[in-house]
Design a protein around this motif. Structure first.
Motif, short mmCIF file in Angstrom:
data_model
loop_
_atom_site.label_atom_id
_atom_site.label_comp_id
_atom_site.label_asym_id
_atom_site.label_seq_id
_atom_site.Cartn_x
_atom_site.Cartn_y
_atom_site.Cartn_z
N ARG A 157 0.81 -1.21 0.00
CA ARG A 157 0.00 0.00 0.00
C ARG A 157 0.85 1.27 0.00
O ARG A 157 0.54 2.24 -0.69
CB ARG A 157 -0.92 0.02 1.23
CG ARG A 157 -2.09 -0.93 1.12
CD ARG A 157 -2.91 -0.89 2.39
NE ARG A 157 -4.14 -1.65 2.27
CZ ARG A 157 -4.96 -1.90 3.28
NH1 ARG A 157 -4.65 -1.47 4.49
NH2 ARG A 157 -6.06 -2.58 3.09
N THR A 158 1.91 1.25 0.78
CA THR A 158 2.73 2.45 0.89
C THR A 158 3.59 2.68 -0.34
O THR A 158 4.00 3.82 -0.62
CB THR A 158 3.67 2.37 2.11
OG1 THR A 158 4.43 1.17 2.00
CG2 THR A 158 2.89 2.39 3.42
N HIS A 192 2.36 -1.94 12.46
CA HIS A 192 1.59 -0.90 11.77
C HIS A 192 0.41 -1.54 11.03
O HIS A 192 -0.69 -0.97 11.00
CB HIS A 192 2.48 -0.13 10.80
CG HIS A 192 1.80 1.07 10.22
ND1 HIS A 192 1.38 2.12 10.98
CD2 HIS A 192 1.42 1.35 8.94
CE1 HIS A 192 0.78 3.02 10.21
NE2 HIS A 192 0.79 2.58 8.97
N CYS A 196 -2.94 -0.05 12.53
CA CYS A 196 -3.38 1.12 11.77
C CYS A 196 -3.75 0.76 10.33
O CYS A 196 -4.87 1.01 9.89
CB CYS A 196 -2.27 2.17 11.79
SG CYS A 196 -2.71 3.71 10.97
N ALA A 203 -6.81 2.96 8.99
CA ALA A 203 -7.04 4.25 9.65
C ALA A 203 -6.18 5.34 9.01
O ALA A 203 -5.31 5.95 9.66
CB ALA A 203 -6.75 4.11 11.14
N CYS A 204 -6.42 5.61 7.74
CA CYS A 204 -5.58 6.55 7.00
C CYS A 204 -5.63 7.97 7.59
O CYS A 204 -4.62 8.69 7.56
CB CYS A 204 -6.00 6.59 5.54
SG CYS A 204 -5.82 4.99 4.71
N CYS A 207 -3.04 8.20 10.24
CA CYS A 207 -1.82 7.41 10.01
C CYS A 207 -0.58 8.30 9.92
O CYS A 207 -0.56 9.28 9.17
CB CYS A 207 -1.97 6.62 8.71
SG CYS A 207 -0.49 5.68 8.29
N LEU A 209 2.00 7.74 8.38
CA LEU A 209 2.59 7.64 7.04
C LEU A 209 1.76 8.33 5.98
O LEU A 209 2.06 8.23 4.78
CB LEU A 209 2.78 6.15 6.66
CG LEU A 209 3.54 5.28 7.65
CD1 LEU A 209 3.67 3.87 7.11
CD2 LEU A 209 4.92 5.88 7.95
N GLY A 210 0.71 9.01 6.41
CA GLY A 210 -0.25 9.58 5.46
C GLY A 210 0.38 10.44 4.38
O GLY A 210 -0.05 10.40 3.22
N CYS A 213 2.48 7.86 1.92
CA CYS A 213 1.89 6.59 1.46
C CYS A 213 1.26 6.74 0.08
O CYS A 213 0.42 7.61 -0.13
CB CYS A 213 0.84 6.13 2.46
SG CYS A 213 -0.08 4.69 1.90
N ARG A 215 -0.86 4.81 -1.47
CA ARG A 215 -2.30 4.54 -1.50
C ARG A 215 -3.10 5.72 -0.95
O ARG A 215 -4.14 6.07 -1.47
CB ARG A 215 -2.62 3.28 -0.69
CG ARG A 215 -4.05 2.82 -0.89
CD ARG A 215 -4.31 1.53 -0.15
NE ARG A 215 -5.66 1.07 -0.40
CZ ARG A 215 -5.98 0.19 -1.34
NH1 ARG A 215 -5.05 -0.30 -2.11
NH2 ARG A 215 -7.23 -0.19 -1.49
N ASN A 216 -2.58 6.32 0.08
CA ASN A 216 -3.26 7.49 0.65
C ASN A 216 -3.26 8.64 -0.37
O ASN A 216 -4.21 9.41 -0.46
CB ASN A 216 -2.57 7.93 1.93
CG ASN A 216 -3.45 8.84 2.77
OD1 ASN A 216 -4.64 8.58 2.91
ND2 ASN A 216 -2.88 9.89 3.30
S1 SF4 Z 1 -2.10 6.02 4.90
FE1 SF4 Z 1 -1.24 4.22 3.85
S2 SF4 Z 1 -0.05 3.16 5.44
FE2 SF4 Z 1 -1.42 4.57 6.47
S3 SF4 Z 1 -3.26 3.36 6.96
FE3 SF4 Z 1 -3.64 4.37 4.99
S4 SF4 Z 1 -3.02 2.86 3.43
FE4 SF4 Z 1 -2.09 2.24 5.38
#
Ligand code: SF4
Length: 223
Positions: A157-158, A192, A196, A203-204, A207, A209-210, A213, A215-216
């Motif tokens: 995802r990241t 993680h 999360c 839980a974006c 998160c 890593l938002g 990431c 995917r975000n």
């Molecule tokens: S932002 Fe990325 S790493 Fe964070 S919860 Fe969402 S998909 Fe996962």
């Protein structure tokens, strides 16, 4: 895919809450030789853990090793008895069959000592890349990154790494994770993913890593 500076940032963010996970494990040939014999119980646990919850794996392992704690002793049991002992871990008939084959191969090829190389581990029946890497990381103190379903999901995802299978993604991680993060990477990604970046409803919004990431970045929060 994440660039090198983004990978550094990802691990700095993930590791901030648990920097102690990035500590190298001691590796010493004498310890390794000893573990090669004591590691049998760990290998049994890793094999039993496939598609099993931790508590059920521990119960199955305890029941089996209380009855037969060596490859020789397990080989002396019939498959039905092994299956009954390991039943809590699920898939017990297949696992019993694999354990017999595993014990036989361990005795024939390694004198009953669990090997400490990935290839030799993976050549054993029922031992795939993930099992081998768990043994290397947690028993033999080698800084590899075992890839389970949580590590696989977070890395995909990241944009940290890619691969259609856990083994393929593990190989990609090997190339992409710098040496300075390799001790902590497995536990940080695993935790993680559990806490999360869950399979359903990650839980974006909260998160850490938002901002990096992939995917975000495309705004999707579905699995
Ligand atoms: S932002 Fe990325 S790493 Fe964070 S919860 Fe969402 S998909 Fe996962």
């Amino acid at each position: 895919m994440l660039e090198a500076d983004q990978i550094d940032r990802l691990f700095a963010l993930l590791g901030a809450a648990a920097p102690e996970e990035n500590r190298p494990a001691p590796r010493d040939r004498a310890i390794e030789a000893k573990l090669g014999r004591d590691a049998f119980g760990s290998l049994v646990g890793v094999v039993l853990s496939a598609q099993s919850r931790d508590a059920m794996t521990a119960l199955a392992k305890r029941q089996l090793l209380a009855r037969a704690a060596t490859p020789e002793a397990i080989l002396a049991l019939d498959e039905a008895e092994i299956a009954a002992l390991i039943k809590p871990s699920g898939l017990y008939n297949a696992k019993a069959r694999n354990l017999k084959r595993l014990c036989s191969a361990l005795l024939e090829r390694h004198g009953g000592v669990v090997p400490a190389s990935r290839q030799e581990l993976m050549d054993l029946p029922g031992v795939g890349r993930k099992c081998a890497d768990i043994m290397l990381r947690f028993v033999y103190g080698v800084p590899v990154i075992p890839v389970d379903t949580h590590v696989f999901r977070v890395a995909q995802r990241t944009g940290l790494a890619a691969g259609r299978t856990e083994a393929a993604l593990a190989a990609d991680l090997d190339c992409r994770v710098p040496a300075g993060w390799r001790w902590g990477a497995h536990m940080w990604l695993l935790n993680h993913g559990k806490r999360c970046c869950r399979a359903r409803r990650p839980a974006c919004a909260g998160c850490p890593l938002g901002a990096i990431c992939e995917r975000n970045g495309v705004g999707s929060t579905s699995a």
